[in-house]
Design a protein around this motif. Structure first.
Motif: not given
Length: 168
Positions: A39-44, A50-52, A57-59, A61-67
């Motif tokens: 659920s944490g991964d899904y929420m990120n 939503e930020a996109y 774009y910073m938020t 990137y931070q929420n999607l990178v490495g997922r």
């Protein structure tokens, strides 16, 4: 204290019940941990999407990178990275100017002109060429207004192979 004869012998827990209770607790604990992680991964990921759409774009990137991303989220990440990279070039220039390092500021812009074609190509993979081009126009405008350089002149300067000649 009671005399020894009055004490009742302690009853031992059967090993089968202890093992059974331990397994139930362990499986419950693992289930909670797995649900929390998923659920944490899904929420990120949802926060990144939503930020996109709000062009943060910073938020994004931070929420999607490495997922582990689906195809549309991968496009969002690539587009965000492209835009952030060229914005970083502009920010680097601004920081040099704030510090009064005009030579380094100009070099930063020239390095941006040099690296732009590869960024433009990368941005093309993610449908971010128009945004990257708009940011690049700011770099060209600064070169033109502040340093009286065209894109072609900047490319000629950056192509000078000798570092000393380039610096002069």
């Amino acid at each position: 204290p009671l005399p020894e004869e009055a004490r009742q012998p302690e009853r031992r827990l059967p090993k089968k019940k202890v093992i059974l209770v331990s397994l139930v607790c362990l499986s419950f604990g693992l289930t909670v941990i797995i649900i929390a992680n998923v659920s944490g991964d899904y929420m990120n990921r949802m926060d990144g999407v939503e930020a996109y759409y709000s062009q943060d774009y910073m938020t994004c990137y931070q929420n999607l990178v490495g997922r582990n991303l689906n195809e549309s989220e991968q496009v969002m990440l690539g587009k965000s990275e492209s835009i952030l990279r060229i914005r970083l070039w502009i920010r680097e220039y601004e920081l040099f100017v704030e510090e009064g390092l005009e030579t380094e500021a100009l070099d930063s812009l020239l390095q941006s002109v040099y690296a732009y074609p590869s960024l433009y190509e990368y941005a093309g993979q993610w449908n971010a060429q128009s945004e990257v081009t708009a940011e690049y126009a700011q770099i060209l405008q600064i070169l033109s207004e502040k340093y009286n350089l065209t894109q072609e002149q900047a490319q000629e300067i950056i192509a000078v192979p000798d570092d000393v000649e380039y610096t002069i």
